[in-house]
Design a protein around this motif. Sequence first.
Motif, PDB file in Angstrom:
ATOM      1  N   THR A  71      -0.811   9.588   9.141  1.00 46.56           N
ATOM      2  CA  THR A  71       0.636   9.686   9.239  1.00 46.56           C
ATOM      3  C   THR A  71       1.016  11.146   9.340  1.00 46.56           C
ATOM      4  O   THR A  71       0.463  11.982   8.665  1.00 46.56           O
ATOM      5  CB  THR A  71       1.309   9.104   7.993  1.00 46.56           C
ATOM      6  N   TYR A 103       4.738  13.677   9.972  1.00 55.34           N
ATOM      7  CA  TYR A 103       6.089  13.614   9.441  1.00 55.34           C
ATOM      8  C   TYR A 103       6.817  12.379   9.927  1.00 55.34           C
ATOM      9  O   TYR A 103       7.512  11.730   9.203  1.00 55.34           O
ATOM     10  CB  TYR A 103       6.890  14.843   9.857  1.00 55.34           C
ATOM     11  N   VAL A 131       3.045   7.505  13.294  1.00 59.89           N
ATOM     12  CA  VAL A 131       1.658   7.173  12.996  1.00 59.89           C
ATOM     13  C   VAL A 131       0.780   7.894  14.009  1.00 59.89           C
ATOM     14  O   VAL A 131       1.022   7.850  15.193  1.00 59.89           O
ATOM     15  CB  VAL A 131       1.442   5.655  13.101  1.00 59.89           C
ATOM     16  N   TRP A 152      -4.317   8.401   3.393  1.00 63.61           N
ATOM     17  CA  TRP A 152      -4.779   7.730   4.616  1.00 63.61           C
ATOM     18  C   TRP A 152      -6.000   6.837   4.453  1.00 63.61           C
ATOM     19  O   TRP A 152      -6.517   6.315   5.440  1.00 63.61           O
ATOM     20  CB  TRP A 152      -5.086   8.781   5.702  1.00 63.61           C
ATOM     21  N   TYR A 167       3.245   6.664   3.492  1.00 59.82           N
ATOM     22  CA  TYR A 167       4.087   6.591   4.689  1.00 59.82           C
ATOM     23  C   TYR A 167       5.070   5.429   4.605  1.00 59.82           C
ATOM     24  O   TYR A 167       6.266   5.582   4.834  1.00 59.82           O
ATOM     25  CB  TYR A 167       3.191   6.450   5.926  1.00 59.82           C
ATOM     26  N   LYS A 168       4.553   4.243   4.218  1.00 55.75           N
ATOM     27  CA  LYS A 168       5.423   3.058   4.158  1.00 55.75           C
ATOM     28  C   LYS A 168       6.467   3.185   3.053  1.00 55.75           C
ATOM     29  O   LYS A 168       7.595   2.718   3.204  1.00 55.75           O
ATOM     30  CB  LYS A 168       4.574   1.798   3.935  1.00 55.75           C
ATOM     31  N   ARG A 184       7.873   5.994   1.985  1.00 56.75           N
ATOM     32  CA  ARG A 184       8.931   6.902   2.469  1.00 56.75           C
ATOM     33  C   ARG A 184       9.766   6.236   3.553  1.00 56.75           C
ATOM     34  O   ARG A 184      10.975   6.433   3.627  1.00 56.75           O
ATOM     35  CB  ARG A 184       8.304   8.200   2.981  1.00 56.75           C
ATOM     36  N   GLU A 185       9.118   5.451   4.399  1.00 55.04           N
ATOM     37  CA  GLU A 185       9.856   4.715   5.426  1.00 55.04           C
ATOM     38  C   GLU A 185      10.854   3.757   4.777  1.00 55.04           C
ATOM     39  O   GLU A 185      12.011   3.685   5.172  1.00 55.04           O
ATOM     40  CB  GLU A 185       8.885   3.929   6.317  1.00 55.04           C
ATOM     41  N   VAL A 212      10.788   8.740   6.851  1.00 58.87           N
ATOM     42  CA  VAL A 212       9.998   9.913   6.460  1.00 58.87           C
ATOM     43  C   VAL A 212      10.727  11.235   6.692  1.00 58.87           C
ATOM     44  O   VAL A 212      10.392  12.240   6.090  1.00 58.87           O
ATOM     45  CB  VAL A 212       8.617   9.956   7.162  1.00 58.87           C
ATOM     46  N   HIS A 240       3.348  14.929   4.065  1.00 63.09           N
ATOM     47  CA  HIS A 240       2.306  14.096   3.450  1.00 63.09           C
ATOM     48  C   HIS A 240       1.527  14.824   2.361  1.00 63.09           C
ATOM     49  O   HIS A 240       0.870  14.203   1.539  1.00 63.09           O
ATOM     50  CB  HIS A 240       1.357  13.544   4.513  1.00 63.09           C
TER      51      HIS A 240
END
Length: 533
Positions: free
Chosen positions: A31, A33, A36, A348, A455-456, A458-459, A464, A496
Amino acid sequence: MKQFFNKVSLLIHNFFKINNIFLSTICIFLTSYATVKVVEVRKGFNFSKEVLDNIKIGIIRNKPQVVVYSNSDFEFRDKDKKLICEGKAWDMWVLKVSGVGEVGKTIFYVAPASYTYEATATVIAESIKQTLGLPVIVLNEPPWYKVRVGEATTREEAQKIVDKLKAMGYDQAWIDKRTIQPKTKPKIQLIDPGKNVKGEYEDPIYFVPKSTFAYIGVAGKLYKGRFIVRIGVDGLLTVINEINIDEYLKGVLPKEIGANKHEEALKAQAVAARTETLSKLGRHSDEGFDLCATVCCQVYGGLSAETPRTNKAVEDTIGEVITIGDRLASAVYHACCGGYTEDASIVWGSGFEYLVPVACFEQGQNTEFQFPLNKEENFVKWVKSKPRAFCEDYTKFFRWEKRFTETQLASILAQKGYNVGRVLDIKLGERGPAGTLQSITIIGTEGQYTINSEYKIREALGGVMNFYSGKFIVEVEKDPNTKEKVWKFIGAGWGHGVGMCQYGAATAAAKYGWDYKKILKHYFPTTQVKKVY
Ligand SMILES: [Zn+2]
Ligand SMILES: [Zn+2]
């Protein structure tokens, strides 16, 4: 019976999984900023002059027409590089899609694994087909028999298949994006400055200035090198800038770190960006180029973005990359770590064992804190104070707060597909050694979701770009005016958090006199700086 079959094929899969280690290109999802990322880790350092002088950057996509020009006389060449015609300096020529061809198709296959034996691949394919009820094919692409699942038309759809395969035990499952080229493509019409149609040509068309030191222009920006104009899968024009790698990096550095940073930090960034470039060559090969010009690969602004300071950093480090053993390291970076960088496996998963957590401060500082920060009490104290750190002056991101009323939080989550209703509780999962959360569980009046991965998370909490990092704690307050419940997120860092902290690198250079090699050794401790050309 089905379960038994699945177990046997998983055993076979695990036995043959070792084969994957020998793949020269291993794709792993990363990931960045905003997006993907696929990072290819390449073995060996045989970069020929031919490759280094002709890096292909996709700078424009999906345009029905473009205007090109140069400060030097130039030539248009056809797909066989035969001369079409010549043009004069500053003349504006138009390239335009002509006629309608078939439109190509993009398929997102999901790849559980590849095998050297056809029989193994067939058994695995059959088992997945039975378990998931999805189409499964075996592609023979020597030396591999590649099992490919589903025919997803979007990355999101494919990601769901990845999750299902991971649940089956194929923990390395990844998305293999393929383009089915159309049989008949539209042609490219070439129009001279007097608006006369010069002719129609199959793609690609090359736009080559006659002088080596010339610059070329398209869509309001100037570039060095050449343009290649192609018809994309969508039947529209793609413009590719073909350029020497270091000339390309001069257009990347100002965009990725900014020209005002200390020169040693700029050099560290140049080495990292060069490493990322060589690692990602061919990443967009289905579109006819190596890297795109956005955050997906690296932001590239061409000659228009260049500055003397960033150019010098590229020239002072020519050919230098960071390596791990006999391959390029993944030279990832982020804006601000909040004081401690994260273990890559937390963010990751496996494959980046050399990207380890490091302190973003001098030895002997922060003795009042306890480490590692995966212990909740250690992290709470850390995130609620202002420890000493190289990146501490990046105040907007070093420590931050986000407040959402109950209504706001419910609507943010719903927009991202998490329909939990009114949020009753947010349970925080395990943390990495720098404090990054690996999962959170949101419990609401209408349901509950566990969200895995930085990542998920923050989404889910706003995207993000808005929710700065996965290093945070949650508190509840009452709005003094409306008396509404307010969810307060207190966090550290921006990005990240893995690899080089860009703001930290700049301060280490400016305040503590670190040179770029010391900076790289600090943030990538198990790697070496190596000159590969
Ligand atoms: Zn890209
Ligand atoms: Zn930092």
